[in-house]
Design a protein around this motif. Sequence first.
Motif, mmCIF file in Angstrom:
data_model
loop_
_atom_site.group_PDB
_atom_site.id
_atom_site.type_symbol
_atom_site.label_atom_id
_atom_site.label_comp_id
_atom_site.label_asym_id
_atom_site.label_seq_id
_atom_site.Cartn_x
_atom_site.Cartn_y
_atom_site.Cartn_z
ATOM 1 N N GLY A 1 -0.670 7.750 -5.022
ATOM 2 C CA GLY A 1 0.031 7.157 -6.150
ATOM 3 C C GLY A 1 -0.866 7.017 -7.367
ATOM 4 O O GLY A 1 -0.439 7.271 -8.497
ATOM 5 N N ASP B 1 -1.363 4.925 6.455
ATOM 6 C CA ASP B 1 -0.230 5.377 5.639
ATOM 7 C C ASP B 1 -0.242 4.678 4.278
ATOM 8 O O ASP B 1 0.006 5.317 3.240
ATOM 9 C CB ASP B 1 1.093 5.093 6.352
ATOM 10 C CG ASP B 1 1.295 5.980 7.592
ATOM 11 O OD1 ASP B 1 0.598 7.007 7.698
ATOM 12 O OD2 ASP B 1 2.131 5.617 8.434
ATOM 13 N N GLN B 2 -0.534 3.370 4.274
ATOM 14 C CA GLN B 2 -0.582 2.634 3.018
ATOM 15 C C GLN B 2 -1.718 3.135 2.139
ATOM 16 O O GLN B 2 -1.564 3.296 0.924
ATOM 17 C CB GLN B 2 -0.752 1.139 3.296
ATOM 18 C CG GLN B 2 -0.716 0.271 2.041
ATOM 19 C CD GLN B 2 0.621 0.355 1.329
ATOM 20 O OE1 GLN B 2 1.674 0.085 1.927
ATOM 21 N NE2 GLN B 2 0.610 0.735 0.061
ATOM 22 N N ASP C 1 -3.122 6.145 2.160
ATOM 23 C CA ASP C 1 -2.771 7.464 1.618
ATOM 24 C C ASP C 1 -1.786 7.333 0.471
ATOM 25 O O ASP C 1 -1.903 8.021 -0.555
ATOM 26 C CB ASP C 1 -2.188 8.352 2.720
ATOM 27 C CG ASP C 1 -3.241 8.876 3.688
ATOM 28 O OD1 ASP C 1 -4.424 8.953 3.304
ATOM 29 O OD2 ASP C 1 -2.874 9.206 4.837
ATOM 30 N N ASN C 2 -0.811 6.442 0.618
ATOM 31 C CA ASN C 2 0.170 6.235 -0.455
ATOM 32 C C ASN C 2 -0.495 5.674 -1.710
ATOM 33 O O ASN C 2 -0.180 6.098 -2.831
ATOM 34 C CB ASN C 2 1.276 5.289 0.015
ATOM 35 C CG ASN C 2 2.243 5.943 0.989
ATOM 36 O OD1 ASN C 2 2.365 7.163 1.017
ATOM 37 N ND2 ASN C 2 2.919 5.133 1.789
ATOM 38 N N ASP C 3 -1.419 4.720 -1.512
ATOM 39 C CA ASP C 3 -2.098 4.123 -2.657
ATOM 40 C C ASP C 3 -2.968 5.154 -3.377
ATOM 41 O O ASP C 3 -2.998 5.215 -4.617
ATOM 42 C CB ASP C 3 -2.970 2.949 -2.211
ATOM 43 C CG ASP C 3 -2.155 1.748 -1.752
ATOM 44 O OD1 ASP C 3 -0.948 1.706 -2.036
ATOM 45 O OD2 ASP C 3 -2.744 0.849 -1.102
#
Length: 212
Positions: A139, A131-132, A134-136
């Motif tokens: 973003g 999840d981190q 994918d967010n990074d």
Amino acid sequence: MIMISPQDEPAPGNTKVTRRDWINLALQTLISDGIESVRVLPLGQKLGVSRSSFYWYFESRQDLLDQLLAHWRDTNTKSIVERAQRPAESIIMGVMNVFECWADERLFDPRLDFAIREWARRSDDVRRAIDQADNDRLGAIRDMYRRHGYAEEDAFIRARVLYYMQIGYYVLDLKEPVEARVSHLAAYLRSFTGQEPSDADVAHFMHFIAAQ
């Protein structure tokens, strides 16, 4: 002079197997057979060494698994973020910078990404790492669009379309020759940017492909 960490040197009495050998075999096993097959004894048997070699380099199996996740972050996620942040004269050039990750598996290994996602089904910690990541990645791509003048929501959605399309491409295991895919490069760029790429833009990326 190159300084060598003691952990990068072969274990005493074993001049052939290094820490990197253990990690490389563990990565290959993760990709081919899944996380449950990444076990110390079978890995050691394949390498032809005893368990003592493993514990020279790693504190535990979990230490090895942590190193696999670190390798994945330092390749797949780092490459996308770095290329999305790279200065570009236009959004078309920016998107093509990110495309480099899809065109060169040394930058982004889709098999490893898929294996990590499968691992996440069995581990809450790995799920959070996914999840981190994918967010990074999202973003960084969103911020790329924003730097080139796209409104917040438009940048967010375009980043999702670009990133999710590519990840879906891997998940579906589509078999398409590189030549066939890059033949649609101009249309992909129009879709992802809303702008018309020049012949020079297309030639720039084709040169990158030819150099691989």
